[in-house]
Design an enzyme around this catalytic site. Structure first.
Site, PDB file in Angstrom:
ATOM      1  N   LYS A  32       3.880   8.875 -11.561  1.00  0.00           N
ATOM      2  CA  LYS A  32       3.076  10.089 -11.606  1.00  0.00           C
ATOM      3  C   LYS A  32       2.215  10.181 -10.357  1.00  0.00           C
ATOM      4  CE  LYS A  32      -1.018  11.127 -13.289  1.00  0.00           C
ATOM      5  NZ  LYS A  32      -1.570  12.150 -12.382  1.00  0.00           N
ATOM      6  N   GLY A  61      -6.127   3.412  -8.140  1.00  0.00           N
ATOM      7  CA  GLY A  61      -7.104   4.461  -8.394  1.00  0.00           C
ATOM      8  C   GLY A  61      -8.472   3.861  -8.616  1.00  0.00           C
ATOM      9  N   SER A  62      -9.263   4.512  -9.442  1.00  0.00           N
ATOM     10  CA  SER A  62     -10.661   4.090  -9.598  1.00  0.00           C
ATOM     11  C   SER A  62     -10.784   2.855 -10.489  1.00  0.00           C
ATOM     12  CB  SER A  62     -11.481   5.222 -10.206  1.00  0.00           C
ATOM     13  OG  SER A  62     -11.138   5.401 -11.568  1.00  0.00           O
ATOM     14  N   THR A  63     -11.846   2.091 -10.276  1.00  0.00           N
ATOM     15  CA  THR A  63     -12.123   0.921 -11.107  1.00  0.00           C
ATOM     16  C   THR A  63     -12.364   1.350 -12.548  1.00  0.00           C
ATOM     17  OG1 THR A  63     -12.927  -0.452  -9.297  1.00  0.00           O
ATOM     18  CG2 THR A  63     -13.825  -0.925 -11.472  1.00  0.00           C
ATOM     19  N   GLU A  64     -12.997   2.514 -12.730  1.00  0.00           N
ATOM     20  CA  GLU A  64     -13.271   3.031 -14.069  1.00  0.00           C
ATOM     21  C   GLU A  64     -11.967   3.203 -14.863  1.00  0.00           C
ATOM     22  OE1 GLU A  64     -14.944   6.888 -13.736  1.00  0.00           O
ATOM     23  OE2 GLU A  64     -15.175   7.144 -15.905  1.00  0.00           O
ATOM     24  N   GLY A 109      -9.081   1.905 -14.075  1.00  0.00           N
ATOM     25  CA  GLY A 109      -8.430   0.598 -14.137  1.00  0.00           C
ATOM     26  C   GLY A 109      -8.869  -0.196 -15.359  1.00  0.00           C
ATOM     27  N   GLU A 156      -4.879  -1.728  -8.466  1.00  0.00           N
ATOM     28  CA  GLU A 156      -5.449  -1.720  -7.116  1.00  0.00           C
ATOM     29  C   GLU A 156      -6.538  -0.671  -7.148  1.00  0.00           C
ATOM     30  OE1 GLU A 156      -6.679  -1.024  -4.044  1.00  0.00           O
ATOM     31  OE2 GLU A 156      -4.846  -0.212  -3.164  1.00  0.00           O
ATOM     32  N   CYS A 160      -9.574   3.117  -0.135  1.00  0.00           N
ATOM     33  CA  CYS A 160     -10.254   2.163  -1.011  1.00  0.00           C
ATOM     34  C   CYS A 160     -10.784   0.960  -0.242  1.00  0.00           C
ATOM     35  CB  CYS A 160      -9.321   1.716  -2.127  1.00  0.00           C
ATOM     36  SG  CYS A 160      -7.692   1.271  -1.535  1.00  0.00           S
ATOM     37  N   GLU A 183     -18.902   3.316  -4.383  1.00  0.00           N
ATOM     38  CA  GLU A 183     -17.855   3.778  -3.479  1.00  0.00           C
ATOM     39  C   GLU A 183     -18.023   5.281  -3.254  1.00  0.00           C
ATOM     40  OE1 GLU A 183     -13.800   3.456  -4.970  1.00  0.00           O
ATOM     41  OE2 GLU A 183     -13.157   2.856  -2.960  1.00  0.00           O
TER      42      GLU A 183
END
Lengths: 489, 295
Positions: free
Chosen positions: A185, A237-240, A242, A259, A293, A390
């Site tokens: 996606k 993508g974002s840590t959130e 993830g 990542e 990133c 970030e």
């Protein structure tokens, strides 16, 4: 300081044909468009195309197609034959490089010189590199002596908007080289290069169902990663998000590589070659408008050279050309979306409110589209939001240090651990710093270098797993015994 | 008249010291046949947190120790373990319900397992690392580094061989460990602590908490200063929901080594099988360093 005016040098967009609407690419064919939404050119807010929002049933179909391919033709193919498909794909990407570069710049907003010279050639290089691995996996040291590494099966891949085609290549090339099949996606705001890649798969005669592409927003991504017939997830993508994925697969047999975000320190010592360091700092934070990133977003400069470095940085920033991404002279293009622009604006305003001093060169930004000037924040403290969160934009926070120990403490004082930079002429100090920095990639006297042979990925909350190199293959194989289809997984 | 023997007080092992649980609690440990063996400390959430603090404090030094040095220390552990052979045979035989002969085999295997990992310390980087031939004038090298503080739920059944099989790979690469011992068979873990304390393993590198797994595992899984967790010990642990532990671990993206699962249920691995590199690989991070080449 004199600046030179450049005549416009726009790249022609006639090389690429964009359809008015797109469906999904499932089982080797495009589906009829449905529930479409617009993808914009962020440089002028014009609509490039309408793409379809995949719901759970579409995801089902894509995963089923990938499963059939895995258990069918693709699963039976030898490594050598798989590799030849990947070589084909690499070649077609090279042949159609200009088309991809233009399309990517239109959809993403990044300068044409970056898509042309970096994104597209590096994407092709990833397929070329992994093609060679397909029939050499037993040499990669992935399993214990006597055991065999096997593909997981169906891999769900969700990628971001900052390097749409390159992230696709990072994901698809190792997955196919190791014998998996894929449902990918692309990001909601940059789906077009992935849909053009589907055409490449068709031209390469890749068996149906090996690569499937579904478009949509976060709901589509969630349906995909939570699909019960997915064996492995690869997410950038974002840590959130993830963490949400890590939670959602808890207690299952699904594997994941993540990542995620970063807040890289770029550490400049007083003995560094300052002019080279300034070039590296600029490339480190303004490459791709800072929407990277691993961007060197925290400059840690030794106190006694702070004023010199900042003065030289300001001088250099005045020569950056901000504007039309399709112009071959452009250094900084558009921010990818209004949402991202708002996030940058909010964070920088918070930094100023907390006491940072803001500076940008004089530059005229286009009136339409999403734009943010290259920005320096000086006098930043460790506790400021602009030093810990970030920003993902063309914004550099400048902090100082006195001793190497202090530089290390400050550099590592973050929940992230993706990348870091060191600038010094002293070899032993480079190696000492490289040992101390808790980050997956350390660039010494350089920054933002990438290569298919070089593993990339983070420590701590920047995620887990590596992409690229021999290490990147690990994520796409398992050494546990095969369970019969339908057995508990 | 026969002499009354002097019994040992079984305590926790945290930061190189042997404290009782701060909670003041203890529990009766029974042999496989149900006889009273000893009172063990019943570790608490606070004990786990103290252990994490000790493990974090020890991490820098242990990670920076040369692999040769770590190998020597681990080999020393094997030496001292061997020296306590008789005591371990008694504890393993009583706790696991083995004959003395079978228990001796387990203890020997445990010693050999430690020797195996001692030999790995200075080979991990050579086997898991490499130079990367990038397409440009750069020196580029990837090498493994320890992940940090690793929480270890030690196996419930195999109280010595299983225990050293999960602890040794964690510390071989330079991590430090907070170990929750087998709940029902904690005595060999405490004695192993005494071995570690006299084997030049720096205090805090391995911390051992004897506890009810279900009570303390959640705090270890959720702790923000723990970088990774080994869930092996959920197999056979009462009242432990390993999916819940993995979900807690996602709070700071801990690396999670899942339990072996068969038929949908966690099972304890066969500890007599050759270990392989999986347990080392699970708790290292690959760092890649670039530097330009030029005149």
């Amino acid at each position: 300081m004199p600046t030179f005016d450049y005549a416009p040098a726009p790249e022609s967009r006639s090389v690429v044909t964009i359809a008015p609407t797109y469906g999904f690419f499932i089982d080797g064919a495009f589906t009829r468009p449905k529930a479409t939404f617009a993808t914009l050119n962020p440089a002028d807010e014009s609509v490039l195309a309408e793409v379809s929002q995949a719901g759970p049933k579409d995801v089902d179909k894509a995963v089923a197609a990938a499963r059939r391919a895995f258990e069918g033709e693709w699963g039976r193919l030898s490594g050598a034959e798989r590799g030849k498909y990947l070589f084909r794909i690499a070649r077609i990407l090279q042949e159609r490089a200009r088309e991809f570069a233009v399309l990517e710049t239109l959809d993403n907003g990044k300068p044409i010189k970056e898509t042309r010279d970096f994104d597209v050639p590096t994407a092709a290089a990833h397929f070329f590199y992994h093609a060679g691995w397909a029939d050499k996996l037993e040499y990669a040291g992935l399993s214990a002596p006597g055991a065999t590494a096997r593909p997981h099966g169906v891999v769900a891949q969700v990628i971001p908007w900052n390097f749409p085609l390159l992230m696709l290549a990072w994901k698809i090339a190792p997955a196919l080289a190791t014998g998996n099949t894929v449902v990918l996606k692309p990001a909601e705001s940059t789906p077009l290069s992935a849909l053009l890649f589907a055409e490449v798969c068709q031209q390469a005669d890749l068996p149906a169902g090996v690569v499937n592409i579904v478009t949509g927003d976060g709901r589509t991504g969630q349906a995909l990663v939570e699909h019960p017939d997915v064996d492995k997830i690869a997410f950038t993508g974002s840590t959130e998000v993830g963490k949400i994925i890590a939670r959602s697969i808890a207690g299952t047999a699904k594997k994941a590589t993540l990542e995620l975000g970063g807040k890289a320190a770029n550490v400049v010592f007083d003995d560094a070659p300052i002019d080279q360091a300034v070039e590296g700092i600029v490339g480190g934070i303004f490459f791709n408008q800072g929407q990277v990133c691993c961007a060197g977003s925290r400059l840690l400069v030794q106190e006694n050279v702070h004023d010199e470095v900042v003065a030289k940085l300001k001088r250099r920033l005045q020569t950056l050309r901000v504007g039309d991404p399709m112009d071959k002279n452009t250094d900084l293009g558009a921010i990818n979306s209004r949402e991202q622009l708002d996030r940058i604006t909010t964070l920088v305003d918070a930094g100023v409110a907390e006491g940072a001093e803001r500076w940008s060169p004089a530059c005229t930004l286009p009136t339409k589209g999403f734009w943010y000037p290259p920005t320096l924040l000086t006098g930043v403290a460790q506790t400021h939001r602009v030093a810990t969160e970030e920003i993902f934009g063309p914004v550099l926070s400048v902090l100082t240090f006195r001793t190497p120990q202090e530089a290390v403490a400050k550099a590592n004082n973050t929940a992230y651990g993706l990348s870091a930079g060191v600038w010094t002429e002293k070899g032993s100090r480079i190696l000492w710093m490289a040992d101390q920095l808790r980050a997956g990639v350390v660039w010494a006297n350089t920054f933002n270098r990438f290569d298919p042979t070089s593993p990339f990925g983070g420590y701590k909350e920047s995620g887990y797993g590596r992409e690229g190199g021999r290490h990147g293959l690990e994520a796409y194989v398992t050494t546990t015994p095969a369970t019969p289809t339908g057995a508990t997984r | 008249m026969s002499r009354l023997d002097v019994r040992k007080t079984y305590k926790l092992y945290i930061g190189g010291k042997f404290p009782r649980s701060e909670s003041g609690r203890s529990y009766a440990v029974q042999s496989a046949s149900g006889e009273f063996l000893a009172n063990a400390s019943m570790g608490s959430r606070k004990d786990v947190r103290d252990a994490v603090v000790a493990a974090r404090a020890a991490f820098g030094g242990w990670a920076a120790a040369t692999p040769y040095n770590r190998g020597q220390v681990l080999y020393r552990v094997a030496e001292v373990l061997e020296g306590r052979r008789a005591q371990f045979i008694d504890e393993v035989a009583a706790g696991e319900g083995l004959t003395a002969r079978a228990a001796a085999g387990v203890v020997d295997a445990a010693v050999d397992r430690v020797v195996w990992y001692a030999g790995w310390t200075d080979k991990i980087a050579q086997v898991l690392g490499n130079l990367n031939p990038v397409a440009g004038p750069y020196f580029n090298v990837s090498a493994p580094e320890p992940t940090g503080v690793v929480g270890v739920l030690a196996p419930q059944a195999s109280s010595l061989l299983g225990l050293v099989s999960v602890v040794a790979p964690v510390i071989a690469s330079g991590n430090t460990a907070v170990v929750v011992s087998s709940a029902a068979r904690p005595l060999p873990a405490v004695t192993l602590g005494e071995v570690l304390a006299t084997s030049d393993v720096p205090g805090g590198v391995v911390n051992i908490v004897t506890a009810q797994t279900a009570e303390v595992a959640t705090w270890l899984a959720a702790h923000r200063d723990v970088n990774a967790i080994d869930l092996t010990g959920v197999a056979g642990a009462e009242g432990v929901d390993w999916a819940g532990l993995e979900a807690e671990a996602a709070g700071n993206l801990k690396r999670v080594l899942r339990p072996q699962v068969a038929g949908g249920v966690p099972v304890e691995p066969d500890w007599t099988a050759a270990p392989g590199l999986e347990r080392i690989r699970a708790f290292v991070e690959t760092k890649t360093v670039w530097h330009p080449k030029g005149l």
